[in-house]
Design a protein around this motif. Structure first.
Motif, mmCIF file in Angstrom:
data_model
loop_
_atom_site.group_PDB
_atom_site.id
_atom_site.type_symbol
_atom_site.label_atom_id
_atom_site.label_comp_id
_atom_site.label_asym_id
_atom_site.label_seq_id
_atom_site.Cartn_x
_atom_site.Cartn_y
_atom_site.Cartn_z
ATOM 1 N N LYS A 42 0.840 -1.206 0.000
ATOM 2 C CA LYS A 42 0.000 0.000 0.000
ATOM 3 C C LYS A 42 0.871 1.251 0.000
ATOM 4 C CE LYS A 42 -3.894 -2.027 2.546
ATOM 5 N NZ LYS A 42 -4.656 -2.007 3.842
ATOM 6 N N ALA A 43 1.951 1.205 0.777
ATOM 7 C CA ALA A 43 2.872 2.351 0.812
ATOM 8 C C ALA A 43 3.528 2.546 -0.555
ATOM 9 C CB ALA A 43 3.931 2.132 1.888
ATOM 10 N N HIS A 44 3.906 1.443 -1.194
ATOM 11 C CA HIS A 44 4.505 1.529 -2.533
ATOM 12 C C HIS A 44 3.515 2.097 -3.541
ATOM 13 C CE1 HIS A 44 6.576 0.465 -6.212
ATOM 14 N NE2 HIS A 44 5.536 -0.271 -6.579
ATOM 15 N N ASP A 45 2.266 1.626 -3.480
ATOM 16 C CA ASP A 45 1.256 2.059 -4.448
ATOM 17 C C ASP A 45 0.918 3.540 -4.307
ATOM 18 O OD1 ASP A 45 1.179 -0.496 -5.398
ATOM 19 O OD2 ASP A 45 -0.646 -1.063 -4.318
ATOM 20 N N ARG A 46 1.012 4.035 -3.095
ATOM 21 C CA ARG A 46 0.695 5.449 -2.886
ATOM 22 C C ARG A 46 1.705 6.347 -3.562
ATOM 23 N NH1 ARG A 46 0.872 7.772 3.092
ATOM 24 N NH2 ARG A 46 3.019 7.154 2.706
ATOM 25 N N GLY A 47 2.916 5.834 -3.761
ATOM 26 C CA GLY A 47 3.946 6.636 -4.421
ATOM 27 C C GLY A 47 4.656 7.553 -3.443
ATOM 28 N N GLN A 48 5.526 8.382 -3.978
ATOM 29 C CA GLN A 48 6.336 9.271 -3.142
ATOM 30 C C GLN A 48 5.475 10.300 -2.431
ATOM 31 O OE1 GLN A 48 9.282 10.869 -5.900
ATOM 32 N NE2 GLN A 48 10.795 9.446 -5.090
ATOM 33 N N VAL A 49 5.741 10.488 -1.146
ATOM 34 C CA VAL A 49 5.030 11.530 -0.401
ATOM 35 C C VAL A 49 5.799 12.844 -0.429
ATOM 36 C CG1 VAL A 49 3.811 9.924 1.095
ATOM 37 C CG2 VAL A 49 6.063 10.753 1.783
ATOM 38 N N SER A 50 7.066 12.780 -0.866
ATOM 39 C CA SER A 50 7.858 13.992 -1.073
ATOM 40 C C SER A 50 9.051 13.632 -1.945
ATOM 41 C CB SER A 50 8.340 14.583 0.264
ATOM 42 O OG SER A 50 9.586 14.035 0.641
ATOM 43 N N GLU A 51 9.801 14.630 -2.325
ATOM 44 C CA GLU A 51 10.978 14.378 -3.169
ATOM 45 C C GLU A 51 12.041 13.569 -2.430
ATOM 46 O OE1 GLU A 51 13.534 17.823 -3.886
ATOM 47 O OE2 GLU A 51 12.377 18.928 -2.377
ATOM 48 N N TYR A 52 11.919 13.485 -1.106
ATOM 49 C CA TYR A 52 12.917 12.755 -0.324
ATOM 50 C C TYR A 52 12.496 11.310 -0.039
ATOM 51 C CZ TYR A 52 14.467 17.537 0.462
ATOM 52 O OH TYR A 52 14.880 18.833 0.276
ATOM 53 N N SER A 53 11.368 10.886 -0.587
ATOM 54 C CA SER A 53 10.903 9.519 -0.358
ATOM 55 C C SER A 53 11.882 8.509 -0.944
ATOM 56 C CB SER A 53 9.522 9.310 -0.992
ATOM 57 O OG SER A 53 8.556 10.128 -0.370
ATOM 58 N N SER A 54 12.000 7.373 -0.271
ATOM 59 C CA SER A 54 12.830 6.280 -0.767
ATOM 60 C C SER A 54 11.946 5.230 -1.429
ATOM 61 C CB SER A 54 13.597 5.633 0.383
ATOM 62 O OG SER A 54 14.498 6.541 0.970
ATOM 63 N N PRO A 55 12.495 4.467 -2.379
ATOM 64 C CA PRO A 55 11.719 3.365 -2.968
ATOM 65 C C PRO A 55 11.321 2.376 -1.883
ATOM 66 C CG PRO A 55 13.719 3.801 -4.237
ATOM 67 C CD PRO A 55 13.837 4.588 -2.981
ATOM 68 N N ILE A 56 10.101 1.874 -1.950
ATOM 69 C CA ILE A 56 9.594 0.967 -0.924
ATOM 70 C C ILE A 56 9.932 -0.490 -1.214
ATOM 71 C CG2 ILE A 56 7.513 0.128 0.235
ATOM 72 C CD1 ILE A 56 8.156 2.998 0.929
ATOM 73 N N LEU A 57 9.822 -0.891 -2.474
ATOM 74 C CA LEU A 57 9.940 -2.321 -2.803
ATOM 75 C C LEU A 57 11.227 -2.981 -2.302
ATOM 76 C CD1 LEU A 57 8.385 -2.808 -6.365
ATOM 77 C CD2 LEU A 57 7.492 -3.543 -4.149
ATOM 78 N N PRO A 58 12.397 -2.336 -2.420
ATOM 79 C CA PRO A 58 13.608 -3.009 -1.936
ATOM 80 C C PRO A 58 13.542 -3.385 -0.456
ATOM 81 C CG PRO A 58 14.194 -1.140 -3.304
ATOM 82 C CD PRO A 58 12.714 -1.053 -3.077
ATOM 83 N N TYR A 59 12.792 -2.603 0.323
ATOM 84 C CA TYR A 59 12.699 -2.873 1.759
ATOM 85 C C TYR A 59 11.691 -3.972 2.085
ATOM 86 C CZ TYR A 59 15.492 1.317 2.517
ATOM 87 O OH TYR A 59 16.508 2.252 2.514
ATOM 88 N N LEU A 60 10.929 -4.414 1.082
ATOM 89 C CA LEU A 60 9.941 -5.465 1.315
ATOM 90 C C LEU A 60 10.524 -6.859 1.079
ATOM 91 C CD1 LEU A 60 6.735 -3.943 -0.342
ATOM 92 C CD2 LEU A 60 7.679 -3.546 1.942
ATOM 93 N N MET A 61 11.784 -6.922 0.623
ATOM 94 C CA MET A 61 12.390 -8.197 0.278
ATOM 95 C C MET A 61 12.469 -9.155 1.466
ATOM 96 S SD MET A 61 13.109 -8.255 -2.949
ATOM 97 C CE MET A 61 11.769 -7.169 -3.396
ATOM 98 N N TYR A 62 12.549 -8.598 2.681
ATOM 99 C CA TYR A 62 12.716 -9.457 3.852
ATOM 100 C C TYR A 62 11.378 -9.905 4.429
ATOM 101 C CZ TYR A 62 11.542 -5.262 6.586
ATOM 102 O OH TYR A 62 10.916 -4.155 7.095
ATOM 103 N N MET A 63 10.282 -9.449 3.849
ATOM 104 C CA MET A 63 8.973 -9.770 4.408
ATOM 105 C C MET A 63 8.391 -11.013 3.747
ATOM 106 S SD MET A 63 7.183 -6.049 4.838
ATOM 107 C CE MET A 63 8.051 -4.703 5.681
ATOM 108 N N PRO A 64 7.822 -11.919 4.539
ATOM 109 C CA PRO A 64 7.240 -13.140 3.961
ATOM 110 C C PRO A 64 5.935 -12.850 3.234
ATOM 111 C CG PRO A 64 6.805 -13.050 6.320
ATOM 112 C CD PRO A 64 7.700 -11.875 6.010
#
Length: 383
Positions: A42-64
């Motif tokens: 959901k956080a990834h789909d919402r997109g960047q909340v500011s120019e300083y946002s980081s990509p979300i998907l790489p951080y989801l790699m550890y989640m089952p």
């Protein structure tokens, strides 16, 4: 799970720094489940909340993934162009999925995974115990005699997981005897200990941190196993060696990933004990990842005195700690402004390139500063 429940809502924070840090806080904690992954989507789909946002998907790699998560990822892959930047991340998420889940959805995932690898995975539940041990021996022999191969290594973990699931790895069978084990035999034995949550080998696992010649891969698996066990005994034993040599990158990581009052108190004691600026900086960050309110005055003082800025931006850690604890600290605007400046400087310098190639034979630990100069850990950057 209460820690996860307090952190997960911040995945959807409108503050990009809080959002990013919240997701990082749960990395490697082994506390999250498939529902947490869906929140991350959901956080990834919402997109960047500011120019300083980081990509979300790489951080989801550890989640089952659960069934809903896997189905969602497959649906997204079916609708995306092969050139879409998200495709590789989604494929990796599928590749990391649980064996039973991949078998249940074999037809759906087949277009995205290597056919031979999928066949090897699919046959695991049907192999007899002896056959599984033979498969594992084959994987270990390959890894011991060839260059490191992540696919082979991960498949070995699947075999171990299958043995544990079948109840074939009895607690008394898992013995950590460094002198008798070597190479990937030791690595997988450590992994087994973590999978069955074997508390009796905690002292032996912790003792491996004293081996300064140990490979990073082994130390990483030792840290993972200890976090999976996650008991107060783990915390007490790790604290004893936490500042030993250069392995404090791993020992402190263990204490930071175990989310408990005991781990927080151990980190607070270690913060006061060490004069090593890098270690103190890491401890401060891990205390913030524990959402330790008691650490805030100590960390604020460290920032004023000066910390190891090559490791991380401690103002960001402290800023998020205060925000998530509901503490309206008077310096919040000042810290946020500084974080934005750091981010702006980083964005202006993109892409970061390694101008000085690492010489053959130079050893870079996964938790060492990345040689590209980003200031991030190597495992979270160019690795």
């Amino acid at each position: 799970m209460r820690f996860v429940e307090s952190v997960e809502p911040y995945f959807l924070s409108e503050d990009p720094f809080v959002q990013r840090y919240a997701i990082e806080m749960l990395e490697g904690s082994y506390l999250v489940d498939g529902d947490t992954f869906l929140t991350g989507l959901k956080a990834h789909d919402r997109g960047q909340v500011s120019e300083y946002s980081s990509p979300i998907l790489p951080y989801l790699m550890y989640m089952p993934l659960n069934e809903e998560g896997l189905t969602e990822v497959v649906n997204r892959l079916n609708s995306l162009s092969k050139k879409d930047a998200d495709v590789l991340f989604y494929i990796q998420l599928i590749a990391n999925a649980d064996t039973d889940l991949l078998i249940s959805y074999r037809d759906e995932v087949k277009p995205f995974l290597d056919e031979e690898q999928l066949k090897k995975i699919a046959k695991l539940p049907y192999l007899k115990d002896e056959e599984l041990f033979m498969e594992l021996d084959g994987v270990m022999h390959y890894l011991d005699t060839n260059e490191y191969d992540q696919v082979y290594f991960d498949h070995g973990k699947r075999i171990v997981h299958e043995l544990v699931k079948k109840g074939e790895m009895k607690s008394w069978e898992v013995q950590i005897e460094e002198d008798e084990l070597g190479g990937f035999n030791l690595v997988y034995t450590v992994y087994m200990a973590g999978e069955i949550r074997k508390e009796s080998v905690i002292p032996q696992l912790v003792n491996l941190f004293k081996n300064e010649g140990a490979e990073d891969l082994l130390l990483e698996e030792v840290a993972n196993a200890l976090v999976k066990i996650g008991s107060d005994q783990v915390v007490r034993e790790v604290e004893k060696v936490a500042l030993y040599g250069n392995t404090y990158f791993y020992t402190l990581d263990v204490l930071g990933r175990i989310k408990s009052a005991e781990a927080e108190q151990a980190l607070l004691r270690l913060f006061d004990q060490t004069d090593d600026l890098t270690a103190k900086t890491l401890i401060a960050d891990y205390l913030c990842q524990q959402l330790s309110a008691d650490s805030i005055p100590k960390i604020e003082a460290l920032i004023e005195e000066g910390y190891d800025e090559n490791m991380l931006c401690l103002e960001e850690s402290l800023y998020v700690n205060c925000v998530m604890n509901g503490i309206d600290h008077p310096k919040l605007p000042q810290w946020k402004s500084l974080i934005e400046e750091v981010e702006k400087h980083s964005l202006d310098e993109q892409p970061l390139l390694v101008t000085q190639p690492v010489q053959t034979g130079d050893k870079i630990g996964r938790n060492d500063p990345c040689p590209c100069g980003s200031g991030k850990k190597y495992k979270k950057c160019c690795l």
